[in-house]
Design an enzyme around this catalytic site. Sequence first.
Site, PDB file in Angstrom:
ATOM      1  N   ASP A 198       0.846  -1.200   0.000  1.00 43.11           N
ATOM      2  CA  ASP A 198       0.000   0.000   0.000  1.00 43.11           C
ATOM      3  C   ASP A 198       0.878   1.246   0.000  1.00 43.11           C
ATOM      4  O   ASP A 198       2.005   1.229   0.529  1.00 43.11           O
ATOM      5  CB  ASP A 198      -0.902   0.022   1.237  1.00 43.11           C
ATOM      6  N   ILE A 240      -2.822   1.911  13.482  1.00 38.61           N
ATOM      7  CA  ILE A 240      -2.180   0.879  14.313  1.00 38.61           C
ATOM      8  C   ILE A 240      -1.256   1.537  15.340  1.00 38.61           C
ATOM      9  O   ILE A 240      -0.811   2.669  15.165  1.00 38.61           O
ATOM     10  CB  ILE A 240      -1.408  -0.134  13.446  1.00 38.61           C
ATOM     11  N   TYR A 244      -1.278  -5.417  12.824  1.00 36.68           N
ATOM     12  CA  TYR A 244      -2.630  -5.968  12.661  1.00 36.68           C
ATOM     13  C   TYR A 244      -2.820  -7.291  13.387  1.00 36.68           C
ATOM     14  O   TYR A 244      -3.863  -7.928  13.246  1.00 36.68           O
ATOM     15  CB  TYR A 244      -2.955  -6.107  11.170  1.00 36.68           C
ATOM     16  N   PHE A 266       6.984   0.422   7.318  1.00 35.36           N
ATOM     17  CA  PHE A 266       6.399   1.623   6.725  1.00 35.36           C
ATOM     18  C   PHE A 266       7.478   2.679   6.592  1.00 35.36           C
ATOM     19  O   PHE A 266       8.281   2.881   7.507  1.00 35.36           O
ATOM     20  CB  PHE A 266       5.270   2.175   7.595  1.00 35.36           C
TER      21      PHE A 266
END
Length: 497
Positions: A78, A97, A123, A140
């Site tokens: 993503d 998150i 998650y 990320f």
Amino acid sequence: MDVKMSDSDKIPAYMISSKHEKVAPYEPSPDAEDLSPGKDRGILKEIKVQGVGTSRPRPQDRVQVHYVGYFVDGSVFDTSRDNRNKFEFTLGRGNVIKAWDLGVASMCEGEIATIFCKPEYGYGEVGNLPKIPPNTPLVFEIELFSFTGEDLSWDLDGGIIRHQIEKGNGYSCPKEGTTVEIHFVGRYQGKTFEERDVSFVLGEGSDIAVPEGIEKALVKFHKAETSVLTLKPKYAFGKNGNETFGIPANATVEYEVTLVRFEKTKEAWEMDTNDKLEQASICKVKGTELYKAGKYKIAMKQYKRIVDHMEHETNVADKNLEKQCKEILLAGHLNLALCHLKTEEYVEARDACNNALQIDENNEKALFRRGQAYMAMNDFGLSLEDFERVLKIDPNNKAALNQKVLCKNKTKEARKKEKETYGNMFAKFAERDEMRERERNRRLPDVLINPGNWEDKTNLNGIQQHRPNPQQQHLVQQDPLLSNVQMLGTGSGSFWS
């Protein structure tokens, strides 16, 4: 034929523009900062591009970021960069998150950082199918563009911005009418100008010089919370500033505020009719004291509380109790109208009177005060009607008689002024039309002044006639009115034909 890229050939994640691209597999650096609460290396951060300054976002701040999310093998799942729209969220509310809440809170504006997280900070065992399988560690790359405090102003005008320093306890917040105890420090351009510990009833802080912005913000505070409030002039010292504190006009100031404690009051649904009646009676006494002291704005708050408590308590089984409820609700509306008249808020005064008249359609005070409001709004017809209704109820009401006379005089003055205004207007219109007519006539040929321009010819009867020259003939053709112009000194007064 696919060409396989080596890991060293892969571009940095923050340059990724599509989730179909791939980045280098993630390998944590020994120097990576451990952000996990238990220091179990569950959240690791590595700075790729240094940010600006030292300020970092705090809980409840709105943040704007771009991100690329990928698995440890470098597969991107993503990214916000493919549509160029930045991702925005409120920090510390659980909207994202846990790794994001903790990771972004550690960043400075302009910073780009890699955040790795174990499943328990991402998650978890459930995953986020179909993109993210259960129990999957994630990486990320996040770029922090901006962050702004939470806007606590009621109309969201940016006038009260909160940056939370210490999160409070529990879920309850104080509400207007609650007694609060706070500690606050006021600063302007980095210099402290006041520091106090105060206890007061929320909604009455102006009585002890607590800025309006602090009062409005406190209804969103939790016990033991500490936050920095940035207050624009409207919610602080306004256009006058504060000479004692050295605050100039239209200055933005900061207050660091701690809500030490507050007395939890009953919610409306927790009170029966008798409880509400008791609270309304207390508000009425306080409001009257404040009104007599000339503190109309604070008095209004007390009268509004009467309305809040009693507006749904006018239809109860006990008729005596119902009567008491209606009487104190009526007093609340009437006193609100009186305060609005004092503060020259005439529309609000009229509305409060209308509410009172729904309870008692012939209430003298409501009719009289509504008449005053109408007159202040220059609606003399409706004003006169209200004063006349008062006099029908009580013909000896001297105040209504005086207001009726005053209203009639104002009506005459308004009509006279209106007549003068329109009279002057019509005179100007007439003058303008006259000037236009003179200008039009000026453009016509002056046949009286220049008769020699016309050629003489004597007809068979010996009477002279005048032939227009070609230029004049052309003018006659263009403007038939010229054919009716009679020449002095001619027998027939007609043009030659």
